[in-house]
Design an enzyme around this catalytic site. Structure first.
Site, PDB file in Angstrom:
ATOM      1  N   ASP A   7       0.893  -1.165   0.000  1.00 18.32           N
ATOM      2  CA  ASP A   7       0.000   0.000   0.000  1.00 18.32           C
ATOM      3  C   ASP A   7       0.930   1.214   0.000  1.00 18.32           C
ATOM      4  O   ASP A   7       1.416   1.636   1.051  1.00 18.32           O
ATOM      5  CB  ASP A   7      -0.897  -0.014   1.238  1.00 18.32           C
ATOM      6  N   GLU A  67      -1.837  -1.439  -4.613  1.00 18.16           N
ATOM      7  CA  GLU A  67      -3.090  -0.704  -4.761  1.00 18.16           C
ATOM      8  C   GLU A  67      -3.015   0.179  -5.990  1.00 18.16           C
ATOM      9  O   GLU A  67      -2.000   0.805  -6.267  1.00 18.16           O
ATOM     10  CB  GLU A  67      -3.348   0.160  -3.523  1.00 18.16           C
ATOM     11  N   ASP A 139      -2.345   1.162   7.505  1.00 19.71           N
ATOM     12  CA  ASP A 139      -1.569   0.954   6.274  1.00 19.71           C
ATOM     13  C   ASP A 139      -1.168  -0.508   6.105  1.00 19.71           C
ATOM     14  O   ASP A 139      -1.193  -1.039   4.993  1.00 19.71           O
ATOM     15  CB  ASP A 139      -0.345   1.866   6.248  1.00 19.71           C
TER      16      ASP A 139
END
Length: 168
Positions: A7, A67, A139
């Protein structure tokens, strides 16, 4: 299959290593690479690149997952996110690993059941689905969810849910 998932962000990059397939998943490692505000952007990008390289060397993943680009109102934020993604993509290319991209709504749909889920819902579901002893930081939870989504996408019966994914 072992997947390293990222991420990306300049200051707080979530990472996770998962093993499994669409039937089961186990978290092997996860966390957040937190970098101080005083650190220049170039050094942050180097740290992200080095962390991803270290994860690849340590875990020898089959693939990486990241992502996808999200809509942001600030051009500056978009540039920083794109730079952090690039550091990850370069690490994958350096080791000849394929990297799959998943939009945030797809990740939330695969893990929570709805594309508009909040960060706390994603974190709670990752704890429950992966049998973690504690709720991961936001996160890290996002990185776990990205990896979980990648493993879930291998289910031929659910392939239609992952049309937006793509190799980059």
């Amino acid at each position: 299959m072992i997947v390293v998932s990222i991420d990306p962000a300049i200051r707080n990059t979530g990472y996770a290593v998962l093993e499994g397939d669409h039937k089961r998943a186990v978290a092997l490692d996860y966390g957040t690479l937190s970098l101080p505000q005083k650190l220049p952007q170039s050094e942050c990008l180097l740290a992200i690149h080095e962390k991803v390289c270290a994860l690849i060397e340590q875990w020898q993943p089959d693939e990486l997952a990241i992502e996808g680009i999200i809509f942001v109102q600030s051009h500056r934020t978009a540039i920083y996110m794109g730079s952090a993604r690039a550091a990850t993509v370069l690490a994958a290319a350096r080791y000849g690993k394929r990297i799959m991209e998943y939009p945030p709504t797809c990740v939330k749909l695969a893990t929570v059941g709805r594309g508009g889920a909040g960060k706390q819902q994603v974190a709670f579901m990752m704890r429950a689905m992966l049998g973690l002893t504690e709720t991961p930081a936001p996160d890290a939870a996002d990185a776990l969810a990205i990896g979980y989504t990648h493993l879930a996408a291998s289910d031929p019966l659910k392939a239609h849910l992952f049309r937006e994914r793509k190799y980059i």
